[in-house]
Design an enzyme around this catalytic site. Structure first.
Site, short mmCIF file in Angstrom:
data_model
loop_
_atom_site.label_atom_id
_atom_site.label_comp_id
_atom_site.label_asym_id
_atom_site.label_seq_id
_atom_site.Cartn_x
_atom_site.Cartn_y
_atom_site.Cartn_z
N TYR A 139 -10.11 -58.89 -23.54
CA TYR A 139 -10.26 -57.67 -22.77
C TYR A 139 -9.12 -57.48 -21.76
O TYR A 139 -9.32 -56.94 -20.69
CB TYR A 139 -11.64 -57.62 -22.08
CG TYR A 139 -12.74 -57.89 -23.07
CD1 TYR A 139 -12.99 -57.00 -24.11
CD2 TYR A 139 -13.47 -59.08 -23.04
CE1 TYR A 139 -13.96 -57.26 -25.05
CE2 TYR A 139 -14.45 -59.34 -23.99
CZ TYR A 139 -14.69 -58.43 -24.99
OH TYR A 139 -15.65 -58.69 -25.94
N CYS A 141 -2.00 -46.06 -8.64
CA CYS A 141 -2.42 -45.18 -7.56
C CYS A 141 -3.95 -45.09 -7.50
O CYS A 141 -4.53 -44.02 -7.65
CB CYS A 141 -1.80 -43.81 -7.75
SG CYS A 141 -1.55 -42.94 -6.21
N GLU A 142 -4.60 -46.25 -7.30
CA GLU A 142 -6.05 -46.35 -7.15
C GLU A 142 -6.35 -47.50 -6.19
O GLU A 142 -5.74 -48.56 -6.29
CB GLU A 142 -6.73 -46.66 -8.50
CG GLU A 142 -6.59 -45.59 -9.56
CD GLU A 142 -7.41 -44.34 -9.28
OE1 GLU A 142 -8.35 -44.41 -8.44
OE2 GLU A 142 -7.12 -43.30 -9.88
N TYR A 185 -15.22 -54.49 -13.40
CA TYR A 185 -16.39 -55.35 -13.25
C TYR A 185 -16.40 -56.15 -11.96
O TYR A 185 -17.28 -56.98 -11.77
CB TYR A 185 -16.45 -56.40 -14.38
CG TYR A 185 -16.48 -55.89 -15.79
CD1 TYR A 185 -17.39 -54.92 -16.20
CD2 TYR A 185 -15.62 -56.41 -16.74
CE1 TYR A 185 -17.41 -54.48 -17.51
CE2 TYR A 185 -15.64 -55.99 -18.06
CZ TYR A 185 -16.54 -55.01 -18.44
OH TYR A 185 -16.57 -54.59 -19.73
N GLY A 196 -21.43 -63.72 -27.16
CA GLY A 196 -21.70 -63.71 -25.73
C GLY A 196 -21.38 -64.97 -24.97
O GLY A 196 -21.50 -65.01 -23.74
N ARG A 250 -10.29 -55.60 -15.94
CA ARG A 250 -11.56 -56.26 -15.65
C ARG A 250 -11.86 -56.38 -14.15
O ARG A 250 -13.00 -56.11 -13.73
CB ARG A 250 -11.62 -57.64 -16.32
CG ARG A 250 -11.66 -57.58 -17.84
CD ARG A 250 -11.90 -58.95 -18.45
NE ARG A 250 -13.27 -59.37 -18.25
CZ ARG A 250 -13.65 -60.28 -17.38
NH1 ARG A 250 -12.77 -60.91 -16.62
NH2 ARG A 250 -14.93 -60.60 -17.25
N LEU A 302 -18.28 -64.04 -32.21
CA LEU A 302 -17.66 -64.61 -31.01
C LEU A 302 -16.28 -63.98 -30.78
O LEU A 302 -15.48 -63.88 -31.71
CB LEU A 302 -17.52 -66.12 -31.17
CG LEU A 302 -18.84 -66.88 -31.28
CD1 LEU A 302 -18.59 -68.33 -31.64
CD2 LEU A 302 -19.62 -66.79 -29.97
N GLY A 303 -16.01 -63.59 -29.55
CA GLY A 303 -14.72 -62.99 -29.23
C GLY A 303 -14.05 -63.65 -28.04
O GLY A 303 -13.13 -64.44 -28.19
N ARG A 304 -14.57 -63.37 -26.84
CA ARG A 304 -13.98 -63.90 -25.61
C ARG A 304 -13.82 -65.41 -25.65
O ARG A 304 -12.81 -65.96 -25.21
CB ARG A 304 -14.88 -63.50 -24.44
CG ARG A 304 -14.39 -63.96 -23.09
CD ARG A 304 -15.52 -63.96 -22.06
NE ARG A 304 -16.36 -62.80 -22.13
CZ ARG A 304 -16.29 -61.75 -21.32
NH1 ARG A 304 -15.37 -61.72 -20.37
NH2 ARG A 304 -17.12 -60.74 -21.44
#
Length: 384
Positions: A362, A333-334, A308, A227, A304, A266-268
């Protein structure tokens, strides 16, 4: 503009694409490894943040384990050469085939999130004449003070087992012959930059750990998840997170016994700053009050901001003109396909190369083929 981008070389690559600063990734891994080793901590890389083969190759070279949340991730980790003895498998909805994959490869541990899951793992292990190592994921009810979509440790949450159900868990464990309790597991959320949240976690872990000891169940592993956040606002000023301060919180805050190990996922914080999405300007569209820089990358390459409302620093790599404000938007197209509003950039024109920073976590791994777009290629700093 950041000095870390080889503009002339990047201009020869078809956009959009992911660009990885492999030197920064190596420095980050060196830092996290050295800081963890000071305390005897064990780090598993959260493969959900980035599963790019070359990124995984470098991570494996530093001896990290892998934290997986699907059978597909377990298989990717095995295919990438990670040892099964360093793979932990979390996730609230493990299908039978995924559990069987873990059992058949003798992975290190299943992080179990419900009593029914515990029962299925026990049954599948019994069918194979094996014993499955498990860690019980417990909700510590600690507020991570981050986006509500990526807060995972509160009591009203699909993840983990609530503390009032722990007696059910220990009763089940005592009846299961093909399960071995290896540890207790916690994860309170993602992109946490306030270290006091981890101090709060330590208090709760100590309380829950003591309860397990009182039940004559002394877990060998205390897994505190991951995190730790990164600096999206200023990636050049803070390219490597404060691993020293992060690990120090747990060294000082946890009450350990004997030969217990502390594990992290741990990733990000490992891959986030090493990646950028490189995209090209297609058009500059003049609105009534707003200029739109329409680029050829979009939410299909980096979701992201749309998912988010996440901030990513945006840089025009090929212009040094005076700054103007633009809404930087993609071709999807959004209406939510926007990387940033009122972004200050050097005067921007068709053909300019734009970097969306801090996309190493991500970004590529969440890419989609919506609008039937292709998944972009990747480029690496040490191969240009």
């Amino acid at each position: 503009m950041s000095d870390s981008f080889p503009l002339q070389k990047l201009q020869n690559i078809t956009t959009p694409f992911y660009y990885y600063d492999m030197e920064l990734l190596e420095r980050t891994l060196k830092t996290v490894s050295e800081e963890a080793q000071k305390h005897g901590f064990v780090v598993h890389y959260a493969i959900k943040s980035n599963a790019n083969p070359r990124v995984l190759e470098m991570i494996r070279s530093f001896g990290l384990g892998v934290d997986c949340v699907s059978g597909f991730e377990v298989q990717r980790a095995l295919d990438a050469g990670f040892k099964a003895s360093g793979i932990v498998f979390a996730g609230v909805g493990k299908a039978d085939w995924e559990i069987e994959l873990g059992l058949d490869n003798d992975i290190a541990c299943f992080n179990v999130e419900s009593v029914p899951e515990l029962e299925i793992i026990n049954d599948l292990a019994a069918q194979r004449g094996k014993t499955a190592n498990v860690a019980i994921r417990i909700n510590p009810n600690v507020n991570a003070k981050t986006h509500h979509y990526i807060t995972t440790g509160l009591k009203e949450n699909k993840f983990g087992i609530n503390q009032w159900d722990l007696e059910k868990v220990t009763d089940a464990l005592n009846k299961m012959k093909n399960i071995k309790l290896e540890g207790i597991h916690f994860h309170i959320g993602s992109q946490i930059t306030d270290l006091s949240s981890f101090q709060d976690l330590c208090v709760r872990v100590n309380e829950i750990h003591e309860w397990f000891v009182s039940q004559h169940l002394a877990p060998r592993v205390i897994n505190v998840g991951g995190g730790l956040g990164i600096d999206y606002e200023d990636p050049d000023q803070n390219p490597i997170p404060d691993f020293e301060g992060y690990f120090k919180v747990f060294k000082e805050g946890l009450n350990l016994r004997g030969d217990q190990e502390v594990h992290f996922e741990l990733g990000r914080s490992i891959t986030g700053q090493a990646g950028s999405l490189i995209t090209k300007v297609l058009y500059i569209k003049e609105g009534v009050k707003t200029k739109f820089a329409i680029v050829d990358g979009g939410m299909t390459e980096l979701i992201r901001p749309a998912l988010y409302q996440a901030y990513h620093k945006i840089e025009n790599l090929s212009s040094a003109a005076p700054e103007e404000k633009y809404d930087v938007v993609g071709p999807i197209c959004e209406s939510s396909d926007s990387f940033g509003k009122a972004v200050s950039l050097p005067r921007t024109s068709r053909g300019d190369l734009v970097a969306v920073r801090s996309a190493g976590a991500y970004g590529e791994v969440m890419a989609s083929q919506y609008n039937l777009r292709n998944i972009p290629a990747s480029a690496y700093s040490d191969q240009l």
